[in-house]
Design an enzyme around this catalytic site. Structure first.
Site, PDB file in Angstrom:
ATOM      1  CG  HIS A  57     -10.680   4.741 -44.407  1.00 23.83           C
ATOM      2  ND1 HIS A  57     -11.430   3.414 -44.023  1.00 23.83           N
ATOM      3  CD2 HIS A  57      -9.396   4.879 -43.891  1.00 23.83           C
ATOM      4  CE1 HIS A  57     -10.697   2.742 -43.394  1.00 23.83           C
ATOM      5  NE2 HIS A  57      -9.446   3.585 -43.182  1.00 23.83           N
TER       6      HIS A  57
ATOM      7  CG  HIS B 181      -5.170   5.682 -44.722  1.00 23.49           C
ATOM      8  ND1 HIS B 181      -4.988   6.107 -43.652  1.00 23.49           N
ATOM      9  CD2 HIS B 181      -5.758   4.512 -44.935  1.00 23.49           C
ATOM     10  CE1 HIS B 181      -5.681   5.175 -42.856  1.00 23.49           C
ATOM     11  NE2 HIS B 181      -6.187   4.403 -43.587  1.00 23.49           N
TER      12      HIS B 181
END
Length: 152
Positions: A138, A140
Site C-alpha cells: 500500500h 500512503h
C-alpha cells in the site's frame, strides 16, 4: 469498471477497526505473522470484501484509495491493489507487476494532487524495520500540512 473519484466521505463509527497506537510494535507483530509469501488475511482484505467499511476517495478495477483510520496528517490516504497476488511487501514485487505498481503510483499522485494541492508525500513501508504493519502493498499519501524532513 471505470474509475470513480469519491467526493463525499463515509462518516460512521469504526470502533471495531482497532489499530495499535505503537506502529513499531504493530510492525514487529505483523512481521512475526508474515511467514510465507501470501501471509494471513489483512485488514485490507476485510475492506475489499466489504466486511469492513472505509472512506473511499477513488476506485477502479485494479485499486482502491481510502482515508487512513489512524491519520498522521490532515490528509492521509492509502492506495492498495485490489488483488494482493503475492504483493505482501514491495520487495516481493515481480516483473509482471510493474504495470500495476505504476498504476498505484499514478493513482496516488492523482488523489494526492486533489487532496493536497500544495504538496504531499508518498510512503511505502517495507518489512519490520520499515515499520510495515499490514502485509498487503500500500502507498500512503500524506499531506495537508508542512511535512518535516527527515521523516524518521
Amino acid at each position: 469498471m471505470s474509475p470513480t473519484l469519491y467526493t463525499q466521505g463515509f462518516h460512521s463509527s469504526q470502533k471495531h477497526l482497532k489499530m495499535p497506537n505503537d506502529e513499531v510494535t504493530a510492525a514487529k507483530e505483523a512481521a512475526a505473522q508474515h511467514i510465507d509469501g501470501a501471509g494471513p488475511p489483512t485488514v485490507f482484505d476485510n475492506i475489499l470484501s466489504g466486511k469492513w467499511p472505509c472512506d473511499k476517495v477513488y476506485e477502479d478495477d485494479r485499486c482502491l484509495a481510502f482515508r487512513d483510520i489512524s491519520p498522521q496528517a490532515p490528509s492521509h490516504l492509502l492506495v492498495i491493489p485490489k488483488d494482493r497476488d503475492g504483493l505482501t511487501k514491495i520487495t516481493k514485487a515481480r516483473e509482471d507487476q510493474k504495470e500495476l505498481l505504476g498504476h498505484l503510483l499514478y493513482v496516488a499522485q492523482e488523489v494526492g494532487e486533489k487532496e493536497c494541492p500544495k504538496g504531499f508525500r508518498l510512503v511505502i513501508n517495507n518489512g519490520e524495520e520499515g515499520c510495515q504493519s499490514v502485509y498487503h502493498v500500500h502507498i500512503h499519501v500524506i499531506g495537508g500540512k508542512q511535512l518535516k524532513w527527515p521523516p524518521g
